[in-house]
Design an enzyme around this catalytic site. Structure first.
Site, short mmCIF file in Angstrom:
data_model
loop_
_atom_site.label_atom_id
_atom_site.label_comp_id
_atom_site.label_asym_id
_atom_site.label_seq_id
_atom_site.Cartn_x
_atom_site.Cartn_y
_atom_site.Cartn_z
N ASP A 76 0.69 -1.21 -0.13
CA ASP A 76 0.08 0.09 -0.26
C ASP A 76 1.10 1.27 -0.04
O ASP A 76 1.59 1.51 1.03
CB ASP A 76 -0.90 0.06 1.39
CG ASP A 76 -1.94 0.99 1.21
OD1 ASP A 76 -1.90 1.73 0.40
OD2 ASP A 76 -2.50 1.40 2.09
N ASP A 113 -3.16 2.67 -5.77
CA ASP A 113 -2.13 2.56 -4.83
C ASP A 113 -2.02 1.44 -4.00
O ASP A 113 -0.99 1.52 -3.10
CB ASP A 113 -2.45 4.09 -4.15
CG ASP A 113 -3.63 3.91 -3.09
OD1 ASP A 113 -4.46 2.98 -3.37
OD2 ASP A 113 -3.65 4.88 -2.43
N GLU A 114 -2.61 0.19 -4.33
CA GLU A 114 -2.50 -0.87 -3.53
C GLU A 114 -2.69 -1.95 -4.41
O GLU A 114 -3.22 -2.13 -5.65
CB GLU A 114 -3.36 -0.78 -2.42
CG GLU A 114 -4.76 -1.05 -2.61
CD GLU A 114 -5.76 -1.14 -1.43
OE1 GLU A 114 -5.29 -1.86 -0.36
OE2 GLU A 114 -6.87 -0.21 -1.52
#
Length: 429
Positions: free
Chosen positions: A9, A103-104
């Site tokens: 993350d 974003d992860e």
């Protein structure tokens, strides 16, 4: 053997991305979001978070906490470019990557981690590569299944590495507040607490199972299993880099499941048209949701066989949406097909309930269509043609010669779907 999954993350991604372009904001409270006092924030850097400012907070409320708060409008094209670079770096360590949002992602490192003397050295190597090449910090959760890996990555930020084994669930997971559990929505938390389910351990407690089933409905069993440390360890990822996708930004935000399914139906029709036009079939279906705060959520599923047909595509998309829909408002949706293969190169294996296909003849027909003439035939068809010629008037001599041929020279008529031959000779001529 248990799998080893990383949940990776990027920490305060949008804000960190802006700090790369504006180093002067690094130690000052800064957020990304609407410049209007009636808008909301997408995210905030850690200096702002220390003041109580967080994502989804109304701008006017954030200004009350810090009148000097720096607010930067989002640049989502820039964030997508950085996200692409982030995923490319991770694929150097393992190709088994499933994006969850911009974003992860999850990364299956069951095999790559064996090459490292100390298992966590791989996590350190990933963090180092992302920071040195992009200037971004990330947290990594290490666990044997998806749920535990996700919970672990949230335990230590920024730039943390946390291992969460099943044996550690009672000590590390159960004391956490029920609001910290992935999959429990904000509206569900007060209902659970009213029923005496205050922690994740309470959710795992068999004595509360009846109350949990009443509140969570069809999702109760899955959430109880996760609270006890169990859950799926399979990742959904494309076996090829290429994909076909269709996405649309809505003119009016969607808040209901019915509207989402109706919009998704149109997207699936367009996706299938593109697949068929490009002569592609795929196995990995992904659905992308972007909410009103510009947060992306990606959910994927692998089919049992390749397809370019509307029914299996929409049925899968419908199932994904029904399982993941939250009425928080969506401004953008997309569907994509990955793990692609050329449709004319796929041999579909029939089930026991389907008629057996003459695969040799199918291949011959396909080749002839490509050459736009009858160039190829099967050995069986060639023998039939010779027999028919021998039966015609004036060809008795041919028939007699064939009848007097030695047994070793006779063609074997048992194989009627033998090797492919060109008219006038075999492939080896």
């Amino acid at each position: 053997m248990a799998r080893v999954l990383f949940h990776i993350d990027l920490n305060a991604f949008f804000a960190s991305a802006e700090e790369l372009r504006h180093p002067e904001y690094k130690d000052r409270p800064m957020a990304v979001g609407s410049l209007s006092s009636r808008g909301v924030l997408s995210t905030a850097n850690y200096a702002a978070r220390a003041l109580g400012i967080h994502s989804a907070m109304p701008v006017f409320q954030a200004r009350q906490l810090d009148p000097d708060l720096i607010i930067v409008p989002g640049d989502h094209a820039y964030y997508r470019r950085l996200s692409g670079e982030f995923f490319r770096i991770l694929r150097r360590f393992s190709p088994m990557l499933e994006p969850v949002s911009i974003d992860e992602c999850f990364l299956d490192v069951t095999d790559p981690i064996r090459r490292y003397k100390r298992p966590l050295d791989l996590a350190v190597a990933i963090q180092t590569a992302v920071y040195e090449e992009l200037g971004l910090k990330c947290s990594i959760g290490v666990a044997p299944n998806r749920f535990l890996a996700k919970m672990a990555s949230d335990m230590r930020k920024p730039m943390g590495i946390t291992v969460l084994r099943k044996s550690e669930v009672p000590a590390k997971l159960w004391p956490l507040d029920i609001s910290d559990m992935v999959g429990i929505g904000k509206k569900t938390v007060p209902l659970l607490k009213k029923a005496g389910v205050d922690t994740i351990g309470d959710l795992a407690d068999p004595e509360n199972e009846e109350a949990v089933r009443r509140i969570l409905g069809k999702n109760a069993l899955s959430m109880i299993r996760k609270a006890r440390g169990n859950g799926p360890d399979k990742l959904e990822f494309s076996s090829t880099h290429k994909s076909v996708s269709v996405s649309r930004t809505l003119t009016v935000d969607i808040y209901t499941l019915e509207e989402s399914l109706s919009f998704a139906r149109d997207l699936c029709r367009e996706l299938v048209r593109r697949l068929q036009k490009e002569g592609q079939k795929g196995m990995l279906i992904s659905v992308v949701f972007r909410d009103v705060d510009f947060r992306n959520k990606v959910r994927s599923r692998t089919l049992e066989e390749y397809t370019d047909q509307f029914e299996p595509v929409f049925e899968t998309v419908q199932s994904i949406i029904e399982q993941n829909f939250v009425p928080e408002g969506y401004r953008h949706m997309g569907v994509s097909m990955g793990s692609l293969q050329d449709a004319d190169k796929i041999l579909m294996q029939p089930t026991i309930f389907e008629p057996v296909q003459d695969t040799a003849r199918d291949v011959v027909n396909l080749l002839n269509r490509k050459f736009d003439q009858s160039v190829f035939t099967t050995a069986g068809d060639l023998l039939k043609q010779r027999e028919e010629k021998g039966a015609q008037p004036g060809s008795a001599g041919v028939a007699e010669r064939e009848q007097t041929a030695s047994a070793g020279d006779r063609p074997d008529h048992r194989d009627q779907t033998g090797p492919v031959e060109m008219q006038g000779g075999t492939e080896n001529d």
